[in-house]
Design a protein around this motif. Sequence first.
Motif, PDB file in Angstrom:
ATOM      1  N   LEU A  51     -28.987 -35.242 -12.409  1.00  0.00           N
ATOM      2  CA  LEU A  51     -29.454 -34.694 -13.646  1.00  0.00           C
ATOM      3  C   LEU A  51     -31.200 -35.061 -13.967  1.00  0.00           C
ATOM      4  CD1 LEU A  51     -26.723 -34.600 -16.497  1.00  0.00           C
ATOM      5  CD2 LEU A  51     -27.529 -32.801 -14.801  1.00  0.00           C
ATOM      6  N   VAL A  52     -31.375 -36.463 -13.683  1.00  0.00           N
ATOM      7  CA  VAL A  52     -32.765 -36.842 -13.663  1.00  0.00           C
ATOM      8  C   VAL A  52     -33.638 -35.928 -12.672  1.00  0.00           C
ATOM      9  CG1 VAL A  52     -34.311 -38.908 -13.358  1.00  0.00           C
ATOM     10  CG2 VAL A  52     -32.328 -39.137 -14.467  1.00  0.00           C
ATOM     11  N   GLY A  53     -32.919 -35.957 -11.377  1.00  0.00           N
ATOM     12  CA  GLY A  53     -33.648 -35.380 -10.231  1.00  0.00           C
ATOM     13  C   GLY A  53     -33.940 -33.949 -10.653  1.00  0.00           C
ATOM     14  N   LEU A  54     -32.809 -33.355 -10.961  1.00  0.00           N
ATOM     15  CA  LEU A  54     -32.946 -31.658 -11.484  1.00  0.00           C
ATOM     16  C   LEU A  54     -34.016 -31.686 -12.381  1.00  0.00           C
ATOM     17  CD1 LEU A  54     -29.368 -30.699 -10.906  1.00  0.00           C
ATOM     18  CD2 LEU A  54     -31.450 -30.281  -9.482  1.00  0.00           C
ATOM     19  N   SER A  55     -33.957 -32.219 -13.408  1.00  0.00           N
ATOM     20  CA  SER A  55     -34.709 -32.321 -14.808  1.00  0.00           C
ATOM     21  C   SER A  55     -36.369 -32.343 -14.464  1.00  0.00           C
ATOM     22  CB  SER A  55     -34.396 -33.259 -15.694  1.00  0.00           C
ATOM     23  OG  SER A  55     -33.131 -32.771 -16.283  1.00  0.00           O
ATOM     24  N   ARG A  56     -36.614 -33.328 -13.191  1.00  0.00           N
ATOM     25  CA  ARG A  56     -38.024 -33.661 -12.915  1.00  0.00           C
ATOM     26  C   ARG A  56     -38.416 -32.447 -12.136  1.00  0.00           C
ATOM     27  NH1 ARG A  56     -37.284 -39.905 -11.129  1.00  0.00           N
ATOM     28  NH2 ARG A  56     -37.454 -40.770 -13.134  1.00  0.00           N
ATOM     29  N   TYR A  57     -37.513 -31.977 -11.323  1.00  0.00           N
ATOM     30  CA  TYR A  57     -37.710 -30.685 -10.645  1.00  0.00           C
ATOM     31  C   TYR A  57     -38.407 -29.537 -11.339  1.00  0.00           C
ATOM     32  CZ  TYR A  57     -37.172 -26.226  -8.057  1.00  0.00           C
ATOM     33  OH  TYR A  57     -37.479 -25.141  -7.395  1.00  0.00           O
ATOM     34  N   LEU A  58     -37.695 -29.247 -12.573  1.00  0.00           N
ATOM     35  CA  LEU A  58     -37.667 -28.131 -13.220  1.00  0.00           C
ATOM     36  C   LEU A  58     -38.954 -28.442 -14.062  1.00  0.00           C
ATOM     37  CD1 LEU A  58     -34.090 -26.894 -14.647  1.00  0.00           C
ATOM     38  CD2 LEU A  58     -35.746 -25.770 -13.126  1.00  0.00           C
ATOM     39  N   ALA A  59     -39.165 -29.541 -14.615  1.00  0.00           N
ATOM     40  CA  ALA A  59     -40.301 -29.841 -15.306  1.00  0.00           C
ATOM     41  C   ALA A  59     -41.729 -29.741 -14.614  1.00  0.00           C
ATOM     42  CB  ALA A  59     -40.257 -31.395 -15.779  1.00  0.00           C
ATOM     43  N   GLY A  60     -41.381 -29.886 -13.382  1.00  0.00           N
ATOM     44  CA  GLY A  60     -42.615 -29.382 -12.266  1.00  0.00           C
ATOM     45  C   GLY A  60     -42.695 -28.106 -12.171  1.00  0.00           C
ATOM     46  N   VAL A  61     -41.593 -27.179 -11.960  1.00  0.00           N
ATOM     47  CA  VAL A  61     -41.749 -25.865 -11.879  1.00  0.00           C
ATOM     48  C   VAL A  61     -42.404 -25.375 -13.034  1.00  0.00           C
ATOM     49  CG1 VAL A  61     -40.219 -23.814 -11.857  1.00  0.00           C
ATOM     50  CG2 VAL A  61     -39.823 -25.782 -10.433  1.00  0.00           C
ATOM     51  N   PHE A  62     -42.059 -25.673 -14.226  1.00  0.00           N
ATOM     52  CA  PHE A  62     -42.711 -25.030 -15.543  1.00  0.00           C
ATOM     53  C   PHE A  62     -43.950 -25.872 -15.954  1.00  0.00           C
ATOM     54  CE2 PHE A  62     -38.079 -24.585 -16.397  1.00  0.00           C
ATOM     55  CZ  PHE A  62     -37.943 -23.034 -16.063  1.00  0.00           C
ATOM     56  N   HIS A  63     -44.626 -26.894 -15.149  1.00  0.00           N
ATOM     57  CA  HIS A  63     -45.832 -27.204 -15.272  1.00  0.00           C
ATOM     58  C   HIS A  63     -46.009 -28.165 -16.648  1.00  0.00           C
ATOM     59  CE1 HIS A  63     -46.837 -25.019 -11.811  1.00  0.00           C
ATOM     60  NE2 HIS A  63     -46.594 -23.784 -12.550  1.00  0.00           N
ATOM     61  N   LEU A  64     -45.229 -28.839 -16.946  1.00  0.00           N
ATOM     62  CA  LEU A  64     -45.019 -29.832 -18.063  1.00  0.00           C
ATOM     63  C   LEU A  64     -46.078 -30.800 -17.954  1.00  0.00           C
ATOM     64  CD1 LEU A  64     -42.477 -28.288 -19.030  1.00  0.00           C
ATOM     65  CD2 LEU A  64     -41.555 -30.444 -19.728  1.00  0.00           C
ATOM     66  N   ALA A  65     -46.725 -31.279 -19.060  1.00  0.00           N
ATOM     67  CA  ALA A  65     -47.854 -32.392 -19.044  1.00  0.00           C
ATOM     68  C   ALA A  65     -46.924 -33.528 -18.406  1.00  0.00           C
ATOM     69  CB  ALA A  65     -48.345 -32.391 -20.422  1.00  0.00           C
ATOM     70  N   PRO A  66     -47.477 -34.479 -18.040  1.00  0.00           N
ATOM     71  CA  PRO A  66     -47.006 -36.026 -17.507  1.00  0.00           C
ATOM     72  C   PRO A  66     -46.133 -36.432 -18.748  1.00  0.00           C
ATOM     73  CG  PRO A  66     -49.252 -36.167 -16.673  1.00  0.00           C
ATOM     74  CD  PRO A  66     -49.167 -34.639 -17.670  1.00  0.00           C
ATOM     75  N   GLN A  67     -46.625 -36.475 -20.073  1.00  0.00           N
ATOM     76  CA  GLN A  67     -45.813 -37.104 -21.214  1.00  0.00           C
ATOM     77  C   GLN A  67     -44.549 -36.480 -21.516  1.00  0.00           C
ATOM     78  OE1 GLN A  67     -48.461 -37.205 -24.667  1.00  0.00           O
ATOM     79  NE2 GLN A  67     -46.780 -38.466 -25.868  1.00  0.00           N
ATOM     80  N   GLU A  68     -44.575 -35.193 -21.193  1.00  0.00           N
ATOM     81  CA  GLU A  68     -43.411 -34.126 -21.605  1.00  0.00           C
ATOM     82  C   GLU A  68     -42.440 -34.534 -20.306  1.00  0.00           C
ATOM     83  OE1 GLU A  68     -42.945 -32.626 -24.560  1.00  0.00           O
ATOM     84  OE2 GLU A  68     -44.996 -33.489 -24.938  1.00  0.00           O
ATOM     85  N   ARG A  69     -42.852 -34.618 -19.120  1.00  0.00           N
ATOM     86  CA  ARG A  69     -41.879 -34.985 -18.135  1.00  0.00           C
ATOM     87  C   ARG A  69     -41.226 -36.113 -18.352  1.00  0.00           C
ATOM     88  NH1 ARG A  69     -44.769 -32.852 -12.470  1.00  0.00           N
ATOM     89  NH2 ARG A  69     -45.742 -30.988 -13.247  1.00  0.00           N
ATOM     90  N   GLU A  70     -41.794 -37.289 -18.734  1.00  0.00           N
ATOM     91  CA  GLU A  70     -41.230 -38.338 -19.071  1.00  0.00           C
ATOM     92  C   GLU A  70     -40.008 -38.155 -19.988  1.00  0.00           C
ATOM     93  OE1 GLU A  70     -41.262 -41.352 -17.380  1.00  0.00           O
ATOM     94  OE2 GLU A  70     -42.443 -40.199 -15.897  1.00  0.00           O
ATOM     95  N   LYS A  71     -40.390 -37.516 -20.955  1.00  0.00           N
ATOM     96  CA  LYS A  71     -39.334 -37.362 -22.175  1.00  0.00           C
ATOM     97  C   LYS A  71     -38.149 -36.637 -21.627  1.00  0.00           C
ATOM     98  CE  LYS A  71     -42.749 -36.826 -25.842  1.00  0.00           C
ATOM     99  NZ  LYS A  71     -43.369 -35.985 -26.826  1.00  0.00           N
ATOM    100  N   VAL A  72     -38.532 -35.732 -20.731  1.00  0.00           N
ATOM    101  CA  VAL A  72     -37.436 -34.864 -20.117  1.00  0.00           C
ATOM    102  C   VAL A  72     -36.296 -35.699 -19.248  1.00  0.00           C
ATOM    103  CG1 VAL A  72     -36.694 -33.161 -18.254  1.00  0.00           C
ATOM    104  CG2 VAL A  72     -38.512 -32.623 -20.080  1.00  0.00           C
TER     105      VAL A  72
END
Length: 697
Positions: free
Chosen positions: A367-388
């Motif tokens: 889930l950590v890996g998939l969430s990081r992948y989707l955070a990148g797809v949706f162009h989240l800011a680095p801080q938001e990616r860390e929260k995910v």
Amino acid sequence: MSERDFLLEIGTEEIPARFIDPAVEQLKELAAAVLQENRLRYREIKTFGTPRRLTLYVCGLAEVQDPLVQEVRGPAVKVAFNQAGEPTRAALGFAKSQGVEVKDLVIKSVGPVEYVFAVLRQEGRPAMEVLPQICPALISGLHFPKPMRWGNLEVRFARPIRWLLALYGSEVVEFTYAGLRSGRVTYGHRFLSRGPLEVEHAAHYFEIMEKGRVVVDHRARREMIWRQVQELAARIGGRVERDEELLAEVANLVEYPVALCGSFEESFLELPGEVLITPMREHQRYFPVWDAQGKLLPRFIAVANGNEEHLDTIRTGNERVLRARLADAVFFWKEDLAVPLARRVEDLKKVVWQENLGSLYDKVERLVGLSRYLAGVFHLAPQEREKVSRAAYLCKADLVTTMVYEFPELQGVMGREYALRGGEDPEVAWAIFEHYLPRFAGDALPATMAGRILSLAEKMDNLVGCFAVGIEPTGSQDPYGLRRQALGFCHIVLDGRLVFSWRELAEQAYEQYRRQVKLDLPREALLSRLAEFFAQRLRGIFTERGFSYDTVEAVLAVGFDDMAGALERLQALAAFREGEEFEAVHTAFTRAHNLSRRHGSTTVDYAALVHPAEVDLYRAIREVQGAVEEHLAQRRFLEALKAVARLKEPVDSFFDAVMVMVEDEKTRNNRLGLLKAVATLVLNVADLSKLVISQAG
């Protein structure tokens, strides 16, 4: 035609509440089918249920069956009669075999041939002769999730049957079933009514039940409970939210409801609201009470099966039970808070998620890996990616807390609460809760971006893992709730207008699994099955939203890897079908698509174009293609379809001027390439060949 009311009551030991509503519906459908099969007319069928009885009441049941009229086909007329019109041996033999006179044979055409028919009429039997056969069939035809046997009988039913009441008007319908003989005797409320109650006439049944302190109609009990609950809440300055599921269950636990209001210590209100509501609703079947500001009051409303006698004793008992449960919850709450949520993640290594798919800790890593992948797809800011990522790491930790072990319904809820109490970012805490959403039909969808991402990751991980090891829903069996997971996935994507490739997410999930466990299904086979599974869910969602079936099929036929895009294309096509330009595009597409369907390329050699109509069509395609591509890039699907309408005249001129399927291969392929290019422009949005077009005239 003479008629009477028919009554059948199946008296039982207490039937589980969740069995009653389905059984009532089943009995109604079964009765309608059996009466129709037996040619017994009726005005209305009503069915009712309480914990101790299932009741069928047929208003205006005919006293005699409708006659049975059958037409039996015999020989052809030219075989049955000679040229003089006299019956042959074939006609005489047929008439005799059917028990009719030759003169009574009728002639009817079946297609181009005329045949003789014998019309056989069988008079109907009296209902009192038929009903004794119907009643046992009705009882044995009912099915329950967990039927039981009793004594030495082979009969199975929800609970042991204790009496059978069957009346047709004032007459007893005599039959035996489960070692019991039917009669006119019933029983009232187990505690408020004494001894058997005799029913002289079917029409007196409800009056007698009322005297026996039984509200037979489950719908009436439901509304009776709701009125009482509202009145009690209003008396203490509170309100109760209508909960249909709880109302239905409580109504099926009692035969004569009386509501009572209880209380608990205000100190318990320090617990999260869900921790209080879950024991009340899920375990005790109580209605929580809120104040005007939406805060829980230290009150609850319960429903007893009886009258107001001994109500204080019943209230005290309910308060004692709830107090014990809430005291346990306080203990669990304090014990769990002593250990930070992050420290519990390691404990997930000891918990198997699925025997072929590893532990819950393995799932967290995925889930950590998939969430990081989707955070990148949706162009989240680095801080938001860390929260995910943080939410994904913590999202299953509450499964090893004492509270969730005792109250599994609180998974996610406690994760959120413990994360907040542990100082985690509120967005992380809410994503932990939201990753389980939606939990059931009509449930809320994740509201935060982190929650959406984590929920999508969770659902795709479940789907890919289960499909990859051969766990797929079959019929009514879906132990892992994969249909619900896929529906939730689709709703989150469509509601949030999230643009991404579900196939690429599935591939990511597959690769993560492949690093941890052995999978049975190859990747392409898995993607194919998932595509079919998602297509079924999308069909249901789109048709429920009011789109016609053929419009949905036209859009899904050209792909739905981008689910949000599929919805946008669907909306565009539905609007386009209502416009003036639809006919032009549909005609151009149909003519081009029918011929070029099997041609695999849109390549055209401009230098080899030999007719002006070919050149005109080629130039028109190039011009329209640029406009269509620009519209598609901006997701303006309706405008893309409208742009194709400009090809109507060049396509018509092309077909009028040239023959496509000529012998010369190069010329033929060039012309097919032109038509393929026309069809492809439309296929970017939908396959119009799937549409059902009504023909005027």
